[in-house]
Design a protein around this motif. Structure first.
Motif, PDB file in Angstrom:
ATOM      1  N   ALA A 147     -20.969   9.755  10.168  1.00 45.21           N
ATOM      2  CA  ALA A 147     -22.223  10.072  10.549  1.00 45.21           C
ATOM      3  C   ALA A 147     -22.246   8.331  10.674  1.00 45.21           C
ATOM      4  CB  ALA A 147     -23.194  10.259   9.477  1.00 45.21           C
ATOM      5  N   ALA A 148     -20.784   7.590  10.485  1.00 47.13           N
ATOM      6  CA  ALA A 148     -21.293   6.220  10.520  1.00 47.13           C
ATOM      7  C   ALA A 148     -20.449   6.030  11.899  1.00 47.13           C
ATOM      8  CB  ALA A 148     -19.974   5.126   9.039  1.00 47.13           C
ATOM      9  N   ALA A 164     -20.368   8.798  14.171  1.00 49.19           N
ATOM     10  CA  ALA A 164     -20.916   8.842  14.905  1.00 49.19           C
ATOM     11  C   ALA A 164     -22.156   8.544  15.700  1.00 49.19           C
ATOM     12  CB  ALA A 164     -21.754  10.740  14.771  1.00 49.19           C
ATOM     13  N   GLU A 165     -22.171   7.401  15.233  1.00 51.69           N
ATOM     14  CA  GLU A 165     -23.224   5.976  15.743  1.00 51.69           C
ATOM     15  C   GLU A 165     -22.571   4.788  16.303  1.00 51.69           C
ATOM     16  OE1 GLU A 165     -26.147   5.027  11.980  1.00 51.69           O
ATOM     17  OE2 GLU A 165     -26.359   7.499  12.019  1.00 51.69           O
ATOM     18  N   LYS A 174     -19.936   3.173  13.905  1.00 45.79           N
ATOM     19  CA  LYS A 174     -20.132   2.517  13.280  1.00 45.79           C
ATOM     20  C   LYS A 174     -18.556   2.667  12.719  1.00 45.79           C
ATOM     21  CE  LYS A 174     -24.472   1.721  11.666  1.00 45.79           C
ATOM     22  NZ  LYS A 174     -24.779   1.162  11.971  1.00 45.79           N
ATOM     23  N   GLU A 186     -29.793   5.428   6.510  1.00 48.65           N
ATOM     24  CA  GLU A 186     -30.384   5.738   7.549  1.00 48.65           C
ATOM     25  C   GLU A 186     -30.496   4.729   7.863  1.00 48.65           C
ATOM     26  OE1 GLU A 186     -33.538   7.045   7.184  1.00 48.65           O
ATOM     27  OE2 GLU A 186     -33.188   9.337   6.689  1.00 48.65           O
ATOM     28  N   GLU A 187     -30.414   4.469   9.765  1.00 54.10           N
ATOM     29  CA  GLU A 187     -29.888   2.680  10.534  1.00 54.10           C
ATOM     30  C   GLU A 187     -31.002   1.834   9.930  1.00 54.10           C
ATOM     31  OE1 GLU A 187     -28.521  -0.349  11.915  1.00 54.10           O
ATOM     32  OE2 GLU A 187     -27.256   1.447  11.869  1.00 54.10           O
TER      33      GLU A 187
END
Length: 568
Positions: free
Chosen positions: A234-235, A237-238, A240, A270-271
């Motif tokens: 997930a990191a 994908a964003e 990060k 979550e961001e």
């Protein structure tokens, strides 16, 4: 085998290999000496036997001396071999212990932060090759400092050991286990990216496992835990970074989000949580600077005798007059000040200002101030308050300290001692927010309170809720039976006022009599009324609309900018 045990096993294998190499060298020297002994013995043996049988000359003295010297070498070499083995073993044990201490937490056996980061880094490199990703959890024991302070460090260590045992029992066997801080643990393991429910199951199990009492020193200590989770895919994908340090930071942010939501739960990162953390960091820095700069100021809400309409005093309510945020609500800064350990300095500063303000009022008016539960744990609080009274030359009998009901279940003996110290100075003590906490009737009877304050949540709904009306009625009768005066908070309409008047002598406060105002506006109102202190109801009670209390900044930022609310 867990990640910690696997790393320790590899270390021991390496050291054992080195020890075997040294052992072989020493043993080789002894073996060579034995071979020389055999060779020389074969040469001089016949001469020795012949001399014994026939009385002839023995072997060459030089060869015989060499033979005897070889025997000495064998004895010395074997002794040295045994000593060397013992030294190597002791050195191996010491090196193993030193490496383990350098890489693990000595109390729980979990990896320390540096070693944990290294192991997570290895998992992050291996996971994609197997079609998996890494989940990292931060686990924090709720209210651990309070438990540790009340029960001692030995009990705290036992609690940490039990926490480590419970974590081991909930996570996969190959998970990396780390103790990151005093009561903060971290767990990292791989999972299939399409099966996040597996991670959720582990997190749910952790929270449920912690939510059981721990028997320590004959006591059943109630504990809970807050868990934050970050996932590497997930990191990425964003956009990060997905290294160990970044995942730890994200999981830490999610964990603190859980704490602010009430603890004893878990959450994915979550961001928006990061934005909230940055805003909170700004508030923490602003509070510390605000105390140093004197930005916290007292506001005053009038307290009225409901039968006569006479103003009897004022409750002091703290406000933060921030140069960047404007007027900030106490609902925002007080919890943060308590968490960062700044509440005592903040409270003492505002109380000192309030005492100076109240000194100029009519002597019949009282001043009520709220005390944080954390201040009640300070054994020197009574002395600090007395110092403020002396510095302001303010009589103790005009001061009323309000203690919230939730404080009573923490340390009744300390609260009783504090109340006694304050009352010895003539200060009155009120039990605030009655009906919302944990006090028992026995505590109410044995602790020498001077007044009960009914919580505003009951008074505000008095007309519309039969339950609230019943609770207010019961508290009013209880106060009458115990000969304790009653103050009702949250009076916002004439209908509520009429209902409360049926209980006879009772005080009240609320927006029906006007909103809290700063010291200058209050002094103007007092100067205009002189000795006539009858309350004026409605929005123009103390301050006209032009000087009504400004809007107070709320806690949570939004995409539309900082949300603002009115706060009493």
């Amino acid at each position: 085998m867990s990640g910690t045990e696997g790393q320790a096993s590899t270390l021991e294998d390496d050291l054992a290999s080195v020890r075997r190499e040294v052992d072989v060298i020493a043993l080789g020297i002894v073996a060579a000496a034995i071979l020389m002994f055999v060779a020389i013995g074969a040469e001089i043996g016949p001469d020795v036997i012949a001399s014994l049988r026939h009385g002839t000359a023995g072997p060459d003295p030089f060869i015989l001396n060499a033979f005897l010297l070889n025997i000495a070498i064998i004895i010395f070499g074997w002794s040295r071999y045994r000593d060397l083995c013992r030294e190597i073993h002791a050195c191996t044990v010491a090196e193993t212990k030193a490496r383990r201490l350098a890489e693990t937490d000595p109390l729980t056996g979990f990896l320390n932060r540096r070693s944990f980061n290294e192991m997570v880094g290895a998992r992050l490199e291996e996971a994609p090759q197997r079609g998996r990703t890494v989940a990292l959890m931060m686990i924090d024991i709720d209210n651990f400092k309070q438990i540790n302070d009340y029960n001692g460090h030995q009990a705290g260590d036992q609690l940490l050991l039990e926490a480590a045992r419970r974590i081991r029992g909930c996570v996969p066997q190959d998970a990396a286990l780390g103790r990151i801080g005093g009561d903060e643990f971290a767990v990292a393991f791989t999972f299939e990216p399409g099966r996040p429910e597996k991670v959720a199951q582990i997190a749910t199990s952790l929270v449920a496992t912690f939510n059981r009492s721990v028997p320590i020193n004959g006591l059943e200590l109630k504990i809970t835990a807050s868990v934050g989770i970050a996932r590497a895919d997930a990191a990425l994908a964003e956009g990060k970074s997905a290294d160990a340090r970044s995942l730890l930071d994200m999981a830490d942010i999610a964990m603190y989000h859980v704490k602010r939501q009430g603890r004893n739960n878990w959450s994915w990162f979550e961001e928006p949580m990061a934005s909230e953390m940055r805003y909170r960091a700004q508030l923490e820095s602003g509070i510390r600077q605000g105390i140093a700069n004197g930005e916290f100021v007292p506001y005053y809400e009038q307290q009225v005798d409901l039968q006569t309409g006479e103003v009897t005093g004022f409750e002091m309510l703290a406000r933060w007059n921030s140069p960047t945020l404007g007027l900030v609500s106490p609902e925002v800064f007080i919890p943060i000040a308590e968490e960062i350990g700044a509440i005592s300095d903040l409270s003492e500063q505002v109380i000192g200002r309030a005492l100076e303000d109240a000194k100029g009022w009519d002597p019949s008016l009282t001043l009520a101030v709220n005390i944080s539960p954390l201040q009640l744990r300070d054994p020197w609080f009574a002395q600090k308050l007395l110092k403020l009274l002396v510095e302001a030359s303010f009589p103790g009998h005009r001061l009323e300290i309000e203690i919230t009901e939730s404080c009573l279940h923490q340390n009744v003996a300390q609260v009783r001692s504090l109340i006694a110290s304050l009352k010895n100075q003539g200060i009155k003590i009120s039990l605030d927010d009655f009906g919302t906490g944990y006090s028992s009737l026995a505590q109410l009877r044995t602790l020498p309170f001077d007044r009960i304050k009914i919580d505003r949540s009951f008074v505000t709904n008095l007309v519309d809720s039969t339950d609230s009306a019943a609770i207010v009625h019961a508290i009013a009768l209880l106060g009458r039976g115990l000969n304790l005066p009653i103050t009702a908070e949250g009076i916002e309409s004439g209908a509520i006022l009429d209902h409360l008047r049926q209980y006879g002598e009772i005080k009240g406060q609320g927006f029906f009599y006007g909103r809290p105002v700063p010291a200058a506006d209050l002094q103007d109102w007092l100067d205009r009324h002189g000795k006539s202190l009858s309350a004026v109801t409605g929005d123009v009670a103390i301050a006209p609309e032009a000087v009504a209390e400004p809007e107070a900044v709320a806690a949570t930022p939004s995409h539309e900018g900082t949300r603002r609310v009115r706060q009493a």
